[in-house]
Write a protein that holds these residues in place. Structure first.
Motif, mmCIF file in Angstrom:
data_model
loop_
_atom_site.group_PDB
_atom_site.id
_atom_site.type_symbol
_atom_site.label_atom_id
_atom_site.label_comp_id
_atom_site.label_asym_id
_atom_site.label_seq_id
_atom_site.Cartn_x
_atom_site.Cartn_y
_atom_site.Cartn_z
ATOM 1 N N LYS A 181 0.810 -1.237 -0.175
ATOM 2 C CA LYS A 181 0.115 0.079 -0.063
ATOM 3 C C LYS A 181 0.890 1.151 0.046
ATOM 4 O O LYS A 181 0.411 2.162 -0.690
ATOM 5 C CB LYS A 181 -0.922 0.013 1.399
ATOM 6 N N SER A 182 1.943 1.293 0.709
ATOM 7 C CA SER A 182 2.818 2.442 0.660
ATOM 8 C C SER A 182 3.757 2.606 -0.250
ATOM 9 O O SER A 182 4.083 3.645 -0.766
ATOM 10 C CB SER A 182 3.522 2.699 1.951
ATOM 11 N N GLU A 183 4.244 1.386 -0.680
ATOM 12 C CA GLU A 183 5.466 1.524 -1.605
ATOM 13 C C GLU A 183 5.083 1.393 -3.034
ATOM 14 O O GLU A 183 5.393 1.773 -4.089
ATOM 15 C CB GLU A 183 6.348 0.400 -1.532
ATOM 16 N N THR A 184 3.904 0.652 -3.279
ATOM 17 C CA THR A 184 3.499 0.333 -4.830
ATOM 18 C C THR A 184 1.680 0.536 -4.897
ATOM 19 O O THR A 184 1.326 -0.563 -5.149
ATOM 20 C CB THR A 184 4.109 -0.909 -5.271
ATOM 21 N N PRO A 185 1.314 1.551 -4.313
ATOM 22 C CA PRO A 185 -0.130 1.564 -4.294
ATOM 23 C C PRO A 185 -1.001 1.432 -5.681
ATOM 24 O O PRO A 185 -1.984 0.691 -5.619
ATOM 25 C CB PRO A 185 -0.552 2.999 -3.902
ATOM 26 N N GLU A 186 -0.444 1.915 -6.697
ATOM 27 C CA GLU A 186 -0.936 1.767 -8.077
ATOM 28 C C GLU A 186 -1.009 0.353 -8.630
ATOM 29 O O GLU A 186 -1.920 0.002 -9.336
ATOM 30 C CB GLU A 186 -0.355 2.623 -9.076
ATOM 31 N N ILE A 187 0.114 -0.320 -8.250
ATOM 32 C CA ILE A 187 0.249 -1.851 -8.443
ATOM 33 C C ILE A 187 -0.871 -2.563 -7.765
ATOM 34 O O ILE A 187 -1.417 -3.623 -8.326
ATOM 35 C CB ILE A 187 1.715 -2.403 -8.617
ATOM 36 N N LEU A 188 -0.930 -2.512 -6.499
ATOM 37 C CA LEU A 188 -1.819 -3.034 -5.602
ATOM 38 C C LEU A 188 -3.185 -2.882 -6.081
ATOM 39 O O LEU A 188 -4.086 -3.853 -6.135
ATOM 40 C CB LEU A 188 -1.489 -2.593 -4.228
ATOM 41 N N LYS A 189 -3.600 -1.625 -6.477
ATOM 42 C CA LYS A 189 -4.906 -1.414 -7.100
ATOM 43 C C LYS A 189 -5.001 -2.145 -8.057
ATOM 44 O O LYS A 189 -6.251 -2.472 -8.310
ATOM 45 C CB LYS A 189 -4.957 0.089 -7.170
ATOM 46 N N ALA A 190 -4.217 -2.064 -9.085
ATOM 47 C CA ALA A 190 -4.413 -2.724 -10.477
ATOM 48 C C ALA A 190 -4.605 -4.095 -10.197
ATOM 49 O O ALA A 190 -5.487 -4.991 -10.719
ATOM 50 C CB ALA A 190 -3.367 -2.604 -11.355
ATOM 51 N N PHE A 191 -3.846 -4.936 -9.272
ATOM 52 C CA PHE A 191 -3.683 -6.287 -8.939
ATOM 53 C C PHE A 191 -5.446 -6.523 -8.493
ATOM 54 O O PHE A 191 -5.825 -7.592 -8.917
ATOM 55 C CB PHE A 191 -2.880 -6.537 -8.095
ATOM 56 N N ASN A 192 -5.533 -5.947 -7.277
ATOM 57 C CA ASN A 192 -7.053 -5.980 -6.594
ATOM 58 C C ASN A 192 -8.281 -5.890 -7.852
ATOM 59 O O ASN A 192 -9.203 -6.827 -7.794
ATOM 60 C CB ASN A 192 -7.058 -4.959 -5.585
ATOM 61 N N GLU A 193 -8.019 -5.020 -8.684
ATOM 62 C CA GLU A 193 -9.149 -4.960 -9.800
ATOM 63 C C GLU A 193 -9.265 -6.047 -10.630
ATOM 64 O O GLU A 193 -10.058 -6.699 -11.148
ATOM 65 C CB GLU A 193 -8.857 -3.602 -10.465
ATOM 66 N N PHE A 194 -7.958 -6.458 -10.848
ATOM 67 C CA PHE A 194 -7.641 -7.570 -11.793
ATOM 68 C C PHE A 194 -8.132 -8.951 -11.368
ATOM 69 O O PHE A 194 -8.967 -9.533 -11.630
ATOM 70 C CB PHE A 194 -6.440 -8.040 -12.400
ATOM 71 N N ASN A 195 -7.968 -9.205 -9.918
ATOM 72 C CA ASN A 195 -8.407 -10.353 -8.972
ATOM 73 C C ASN A 195 -9.907 -10.412 -8.966
ATOM 74 O O ASN A 195 -10.359 -11.320 -9.269
ATOM 75 C CB ASN A 195 -7.706 -10.416 -8.018
ATOM 76 N N ALA A 196 -10.396 -8.953 -8.687
ATOM 77 C CA ALA A 196 -12.094 -8.773 -8.591
ATOM 78 C C ALA A 196 -12.695 -9.271 -9.985
ATOM 79 O O ALA A 196 -13.589 -9.886 -9.929
ATOM 80 C CB ALA A 196 -12.308 -7.510 -8.189
ATOM 81 N N ALA A 197 -12.051 -8.786 -11.068
ATOM 82 C CA ALA A 197 -12.735 -9.328 -12.308
ATOM 83 C C ALA A 197 -12.561 -10.787 -12.527
ATOM 84 O O ALA A 197 -13.527 -11.330 -12.980
ATOM 85 C CB ALA A 197 -11.831 -8.447 -13.422
ATOM 86 N N VAL A 198 -11.485 -11.369 -12.465
ATOM 87 C CA VAL A 198 -11.403 -12.625 -12.562
ATOM 88 C C VAL A 198 -12.185 -13.607 -12.016
ATOM 89 O O VAL A 198 -12.820 -14.747 -12.300
ATOM 90 C CB VAL A 198 -9.880 -13.286 -12.441
#
Length: 116
Positions: free
Chosen positions: A17-34
């Protein structure tokens, strides 16, 4: 430790969350879509069973736990979970067989070289 999953492990998500928030957000959105309740083609139960098989294959206990529970919640039976585990076992064994052939490939002719 008496179990594989320490409940405090999730606290380390703070680093993502602190170091790579944009990647975490993208991963969470991808996982939610899958794993959306309604997939484009495969049912959620089938997608969760695939995830269980992948978790078994990669030996990720976190994935096995989460996706087994999700599969059961989506209607998977113990028999389906058992078959899923056997599929993963067959794929792992098949991988060992197929990659084992590389030992022959990489050593082809080596025996002849050692006899000279």
């Amino acid at each position: 430790m008496s179990h594989y999953l320490d409940p405090t492990d999730k606290q380390y998500t703070r680093v993502y969350k602190s170091e790579t928030p944009e990647i975490l957000k993208a991963f969470n959105e991808f996982n939610a879509a899958v794993f959306a309740p309604e997939g484009p083609e495969l049912s959620l139960k089938v997608r969760e069973l695939i995830a269980v098989a992948v978790g078994i294959t990669t030996q990720c206990v976190y994935c096995i736990e989460a996706h087994s529970k999700n599969a059961a919640a989506a209607g998977a039976t113990e028999k389906e979970l058992a078959e899923t585990a056997w599929v993963a076992a067959a794929i792992r064994a098949g991988g060992g067989f197929a990659h084992g052939r590389l030992a022959f490939k990489f050593t082809e002719g080596a025996a002849a070289e050692h006899t000279h």
